[in-house]
Write a protein that holds these residues in place. Structure first.
Motif, mmCIF file in Angstrom:
data_model
loop_
_atom_site.group_PDB
_atom_site.id
_atom_site.type_symbol
_atom_site.label_atom_id
_atom_site.label_comp_id
_atom_site.label_asym_id
_atom_site.label_seq_id
_atom_site.Cartn_x
_atom_site.Cartn_y
_atom_site.Cartn_z
ATOM 1 N N ALA A 140 12.604 -11.884 -24.994
ATOM 2 C CA ALA A 140 11.234 -12.389 -24.881
ATOM 3 C C ALA A 140 11.093 -13.702 -25.634
ATOM 4 O O ALA A 140 10.482 -14.662 -25.146
ATOM 5 C CB ALA A 140 10.241 -11.363 -25.414
ATOM 6 N N LEU A 141 11.694 -13.776 -26.821
ATOM 7 C CA LEU A 141 11.636 -15.002 -27.608
ATOM 8 C C LEU A 141 12.301 -16.152 -26.862
ATOM 9 O O LEU A 141 11.791 -17.277 -26.842
ATOM 10 C CB LEU A 141 12.294 -14.789 -28.973
ATOM 11 N N GLN A 142 13.432 -15.880 -26.222
ATOM 12 C CA GLN A 142 14.117 -16.918 -25.448
ATOM 13 C C GLN A 142 13.193 -17.475 -24.366
ATOM 14 O O GLN A 142 13.081 -18.689 -24.199
ATOM 15 C CB GLN A 142 15.383 -16.352 -24.802
ATOM 16 N N GLU A 143 12.541 -16.591 -23.649
ATOM 17 C CA GLU A 143 11.635 -17.030 -22.583
ATOM 18 C C GLU A 143 10.446 -17.809 -23.141
ATOM 19 O O GLU A 143 10.054 -18.842 -22.598
ATOM 20 C CB GLU A 143 11.139 -15.826 -21.775
ATOM 21 N N TYR A 144 9.872 -17.315 -24.229
ATOM 22 C CA TYR A 144 8.736 -18.016 -24.832
ATOM 23 C C TYR A 144 9.145 -19.400 -25.340
ATOM 24 O O TYR A 144 8.361 -20.353 -25.260
ATOM 25 C CB TYR A 144 8.125 -17.206 -25.973
ATOM 26 N N LEU A 145 10.369 -19.536 -25.857
ATOM 27 C CA LEU A 145 10.820 -20.844 -26.317
ATOM 28 C C LEU A 145 10.982 -21.822 -25.157
ATOM 29 O O LEU A 145 10.689 -23.012 -25.295
ATOM 30 C CB LEU A 145 12.118 -20.715 -27.114
ATOM 31 N N VAL A 146 11.421 -21.325 -24.011
ATOM 32 C CA VAL A 146 11.490 -22.180 -22.821
ATOM 33 C C VAL A 146 10.079 -22.610 -22.432
ATOM 34 O O VAL A 146 9.815 -23.789 -22.179
ATOM 35 C CB VAL A 146 12.192 -21.452 -21.654
ATOM 36 N N GLY A 147 9.151 -21.657 -22.424
ATOM 37 C CA GLY A 147 7.758 -21.983 -22.121
ATOM 38 C C GLY A 147 7.165 -22.946 -23.135
ATOM 39 O O GLY A 147 6.364 -23.826 -22.782
ATOM 40 N N SER A 148 7.582 -22.818 -24.390
ATOM 41 C CA SER A 148 7.109 -23.726 -25.437
ATOM 42 C C SER A 148 7.520 -25.151 -25.152
ATOM 43 O O SER A 148 6.742 -26.089 -25.314
ATOM 44 C CB SER A 148 7.676 -23.307 -26.802
ATOM 45 N N GLU A 149 8.770 -25.324 -24.719
ATOM 46 C CA GLU A 149 9.257 -26.663 -24.390
ATOM 47 C C GLU A 149 8.501 -27.246 -23.197
ATOM 48 O O GLU A 149 8.305 -28.455 -23.117
ATOM 49 C CB GLU A 149 10.756 -26.603 -24.100
ATOM 50 N N LEU A 150 8.039 -26.395 -22.319
ATOM 51 C CA LEU A 150 7.275 -26.858 -21.158
ATOM 52 C C LEU A 150 5.816 -27.136 -21.502
ATOM 53 O O LEU A 150 5.044 -27.555 -20.643
ATOM 54 C CB LEU A 150 7.370 -25.824 -20.034
ATOM 55 N N GLY A 151 5.434 -26.879 -22.762
ATOM 56 C CA GLY A 151 4.090 -27.213 -23.216
ATOM 57 C C GLY A 151 3.063 -26.105 -23.079
ATOM 58 O O GLY A 151 1.873 -26.354 -23.239
ATOM 59 N N ILE A 182 6.048 -16.649 -18.668
ATOM 60 C CA ILE A 182 5.229 -15.758 -19.494
ATOM 61 C C ILE A 182 5.343 -14.322 -18.990
ATOM 62 O O ILE A 182 5.480 -13.384 -19.779
ATOM 63 C CB ILE A 182 3.753 -16.210 -19.506
ATOM 64 N N GLY A 183 5.324 -14.143 -17.680
ATOM 65 C CA GLY A 183 5.469 -12.804 -17.102
ATOM 66 C C GLY A 183 6.800 -12.164 -17.453
ATOM 67 O O GLY A 183 6.864 -10.994 -17.831
ATOM 68 N N ARG A 184 7.878 -12.957 -17.355
ATOM 69 C CA ARG A 184 9.204 -12.438 -17.714
ATOM 70 C C ARG A 184 9.261 -12.102 -19.197
ATOM 71 O O ARG A 184 9.817 -11.084 -19.601
ATOM 72 C CB ARG A 184 10.294 -13.452 -17.370
ATOM 73 N N ALA A 185 8.680 -12.972 -20.018
ATOM 74 C CA ALA A 185 8.689 -12.738 -21.468
ATOM 75 C C ALA A 185 7.927 -11.467 -21.810
ATOM 76 O O ALA A 185 8.381 -10.656 -22.626
ATOM 77 C CB ALA A 185 8.079 -13.937 -22.192
ATOM 78 N N LYS A 186 6.770 -11.258 -21.171
ATOM 79 C CA LYS A 186 5.988 -10.038 -21.424
ATOM 80 C C LYS A 186 6.754 -8.801 -20.990
ATOM 81 O O LYS A 186 6.738 -7.777 -21.674
ATOM 82 C CB LYS A 186 4.645 -10.111 -20.700
ATOM 83 N N LEU A 187 7.419 -8.884 -19.841
ATOM 84 C CA LEU A 187 8.214 -7.758 -19.361
ATOM 85 C C LEU A 187 9.336 -7.424 -20.341
ATOM 86 O O LEU A 187 9.543 -6.254 -20.690
ATOM 87 C CB LEU A 187 8.797 -8.074 -17.979
ATOM 88 N N LEU A 188 10.036 -8.452 -20.818
ATOM 89 C CA LEU A 188 11.105 -8.225 -21.796
ATOM 90 C C LEU A 188 10.540 -7.639 -23.083
ATOM 91 O O LEU A 188 11.154 -6.755 -23.685
ATOM 92 C CB LEU A 188 11.837 -9.541 -22.082
ATOM 93 N N HIS A 189 9.379 -8.115 -23.490
ATOM 94 C CA HIS A 189 8.739 -7.587 -24.704
ATOM 95 C C HIS A 189 8.407 -6.104 -24.527
ATOM 96 O O HIS A 189 8.661 -5.289 -25.424
ATOM 97 C CB HIS A 189 7.488 -8.392 -25.005
ATOM 98 N N HIS A 190 7.859 -5.749 -23.374
ATOM 99 C CA HIS A 190 7.526 -4.337 -23.116
ATOM 100 C C HIS A 190 8.767 -3.463 -23.018
ATOM 101 O O HIS A 190 8.699 -2.252 -23.240
ATOM 102 C CB HIS A 190 6.680 -4.203 -21.854
ATOM 103 N N GLN A 191 9.905 -4.070 -22.681
ATOM 104 C CA GLN A 191 11.170 -3.334 -22.625
ATOM 105 C C GLN A 191 11.867 -3.336 -23.996
ATOM 106 O O GLN A 191 13.016 -2.955 -24.097
ATOM 107 C CB GLN A 191 12.099 -3.960 -21.582
ATOM 108 N N ASP A 192 11.158 -3.788 -25.043
ATOM 109 C CA ASP A 192 11.684 -3.883 -26.405
ATOM 110 C C ASP A 192 12.877 -4.829 -26.526
ATOM 111 O O ASP A 192 13.687 -4.697 -27.438
ATOM 112 C CB ASP A 192 12.059 -2.505 -26.965
ATOM 113 N N ASN A 193 12.981 -5.776 -25.613
ATOM 114 C CA ASN A 193 13.997 -6.820 -25.717
ATOM 115 C C ASN A 193 13.309 -8.045 -26.327
ATOM 116 O O ASN A 193 12.969 -9.003 -25.641
ATOM 117 C CB ASN A 193 14.575 -7.138 -24.342
ATOM 118 N N LEU A 194 13.086 -7.996 -27.635
ATOM 119 C CA LEU A 194 12.326 -9.043 -28.307
ATOM 120 C C LEU A 194 13.076 -10.368 -28.344
ATOM 121 O O LEU A 194 12.474 -11.435 -28.237
ATOM 122 C CB LEU A 194 11.949 -8.596 -29.716
#
Length: 200
Positions: free
Chosen positions: A19-30, A4-16
Motif C-alpha cells: 500500500a505504501l508503494q502505491e501511495y508513494l507513486v500517487g504522491s509523485e503524481l501529485g 488509490i484503489g489498489r493501495a486501499k485494497l492492499l491495505h485491507h489485505q494487510d499488505n502495508l
C-alpha cells in the motif's frame, strides 16, 4: 490507473508495504490523498525495504527492470517504482534500500498541506510541537504558524491547540483572553470539543 484503489485494497489485505508503494507513486503524481496516506503509514512504522524478486506481491505492484540493464536500480533488484521514489526522496534511496520514518513523512505532509489538506497541516504543527520528523527540538512558533493556517479551514483541533498555547505562553504570547477566544471557537465549531474545552 486507480492507484488509490489498489493501495486501499492492499491495505485491507494487510499488505502495508505494498500500500505504501502505491501511495508513494500517487504522491509523485501529485495526489494529496496519496501523500497524506503515505505519510500516515510511514509515521506508523511501515517502511519499504529491498524487494525479493520471488515475492508474490511484487507482480501486483510493479514490473522489474530488465536484468541486462546495468543501472544501480537493477543491480539492487528494485522494481520500476523505485525510479519514482528516487525522484521524490533523492539518490540516497538507492544506498539505503528503504523509505522509512517520520522524516520522510514530514516531506509528504508538506506536499499534501500545500494542496489544502488541513489534517496534514495540523500534523505538521504536531511535528514541530513534539519535535519529530527530523526536528531536533520543539519549535512552538512554527507549530503555532501551522495551527493558525489550519484554523483558516475551521479545524477544531488547531483552534484548541492555539488556545492551549496562548494559555501557557508556548510559542505565542501568554494571553488568557485569546486562549478563551480560541477555546470558544473550537467549542462552537464542533460539539466534540466541548469536553476538552471545559476541562482546559
Amino acid at each position: 490507473v486507480d492507484i488509490i484503489g489498489r493501495a486501499k485494497l492492499l491495505h485491507h489485505q494487510d499488505n502495508l508495504e505494498g500500500a505504501l508503494q502505491e501511495y508513494l507513486v500517487g504522491s509523485e503524481l501529485g495526489c494529496e490523498v496519496a501523500q497524506n496516506n503515505a505519510a500516515w503509514l510511514l509515521d506508523n512504522g511501515v517502511s519499504i525495504a529491498k524487494v525479493d524478486k520471488n515475492s508474490d506481491d511484487v507482480e501486483d505492484t510493479a514490473e522489474f527492470l530488465d536484468s541486462a540493464t546495468d543501472s544501480a536500480i537493477a543491480t539492487e533488484e528494485f522494481p520500476v517504482w523505485s525510479q519514482i521514489l528516487q525522484s521524490v526522496f533523492g539518490t540516497w534511496i538507492l544506498q539505503l534500500g528503504k523509505v522509512t520514518g517520520s522524516k520522510d513523512a514530514m516531506r509528504l505532509l508538506f506536499l499534501s498541506a500545500e494542496q489544502g489538506n488541513v489534517e496534514a497541516r495540523v500534523k505538521i504543527g504536531d511535528y514541530y510541537y513534539y519535535a519529530v520528523g527530523g526536528i531536533k527540538e520543539p519549535d512552538f512558533k512554527q507549530a503555532a504558524h501551522h495551527y493558525k493556517k489550519a484554523t483558516e479551514y475551521r479545524n477544531t483541533q488547531a483552534m484548541f491547540n492555539l488556545g492551549y498555547m496562548h494559555e501557557h505562553g508556548m510559542g505565542l504570547p501568554q494571553d488568557f483572553h485569546l486562549a478563551k477566544r480560541w477555546y470558544d471557537k473550537a467549542d462552537s465549531t464542533s460539539p466534540e470539543a466541548h469536553v476538552p474545552v471545559t476541562l482546559a
